[in-house]
Scaffold this motif. Structure first.
Motif, mmCIF file in Angstrom:
data_model
loop_
_atom_site.group_PDB
_atom_site.id
_atom_site.type_symbol
_atom_site.label_atom_id
_atom_site.label_comp_id
_atom_site.label_asym_id
_atom_site.label_seq_id
_atom_site.Cartn_x
_atom_site.Cartn_y
_atom_site.Cartn_z
ATOM 1 N N SER A 192 34.204 -34.461 27.652
ATOM 2 C CA SER A 192 33.970 -33.869 26.180
ATOM 3 C C SER A 192 32.750 -34.667 25.436
ATOM 4 C CB SER A 192 35.079 -34.024 25.315
ATOM 5 O OG SER A 192 35.551 -35.340 25.155
ATOM 6 N N GLU A 251 29.668 -33.102 26.508
ATOM 7 C CA GLU A 251 29.516 -31.820 26.234
ATOM 8 C C GLU A 251 28.824 -31.974 24.824
ATOM 9 O OE1 GLU A 251 29.409 -28.510 27.122
ATOM 10 O OE2 GLU A 251 29.584 -29.371 29.017
ATOM 11 N N GLU A 252 29.408 -32.755 23.939
ATOM 12 C CA GLU A 252 29.038 -32.916 22.380
ATOM 13 C C GLU A 252 27.517 -33.322 22.589
ATOM 14 O OE1 GLU A 252 30.363 -35.348 18.478
ATOM 15 O OE2 GLU A 252 31.806 -34.872 20.150
ATOM 16 N N LYS A 300 25.189 -32.869 24.961
ATOM 17 C CA LYS A 300 24.292 -31.596 25.229
ATOM 18 C C LYS A 300 24.397 -30.851 23.919
ATOM 19 C CE LYS A 300 25.331 -31.418 30.216
ATOM 20 N NZ LYS A 300 25.832 -30.596 31.212
ATOM 21 N N ARG A 301 25.314 -30.607 23.373
ATOM 22 C CA ARG A 301 25.136 -29.761 21.940
ATOM 23 C C ARG A 301 24.354 -30.267 20.970
ATOM 24 N NH1 ARG A 301 30.332 -29.610 19.791
ATOM 25 N NH2 ARG A 301 31.380 -29.883 22.318
ATOM 26 N N ARG A 302 24.290 -31.408 20.704
ATOM 27 C CA ARG A 302 23.325 -32.276 19.832
ATOM 28 C C ARG A 302 21.908 -32.367 20.232
ATOM 29 N NH1 ARG A 302 25.316 -37.562 18.078
ATOM 30 N NH2 ARG A 302 26.300 -37.822 20.251
#
Length: 106
Positions: free
Chosen positions: A77, A80-81, A83-85
């Protein structure tokens, strides 16, 4: 009684080392031979400490029962976070043309 010549004693010591396969060291220089001859400690330490049973190893053992690995879940998780940022690892180049290193060389 005549004294034995030092050269004869050195030759005797050299022959004794050849016969018994020991290191000939007439100047007593430190060689580390004591540590090289010593028994290895690693195998004994591995036998002393038991195998650690982790969640991943338990899940790989087989069977129908699986345990949720919360540390791995948290790590994924976090990745993933990131990567989103836009803070994740860069994508791997599929060809030399896409490589950042190739574009720098001119």
């Amino acid at each position: 009684m005549a004294a034995i010549a030092p050269a004869r004693l050195a030759a005797l010591t050299r022959m004794r080392c050849e016969i018994f396969q020991t290191a000939y060291n007439p100047t007593s220089v430190r060689t580390g031979a004591k540590y090289l001859r010593a028994r290895l400690r690693g195998p004994s330490m591995i036998q002393y400490y038991p195998d650690e049973l982790s969640v991943a190893r338990f899940n790989r053992m087989g069977g129908d029962f699986k345990i949720q690995d919360w540390d791995e879940y948290q790590r994924l998780s976090d990745v993933e976070e990131k990567k989103r940022r836009g803070k994740g690892a860069p994508k791997k180049a599929k060809s030399p043309a896409e490589s950042r290193r190739q574009s720098r060389k001119r």
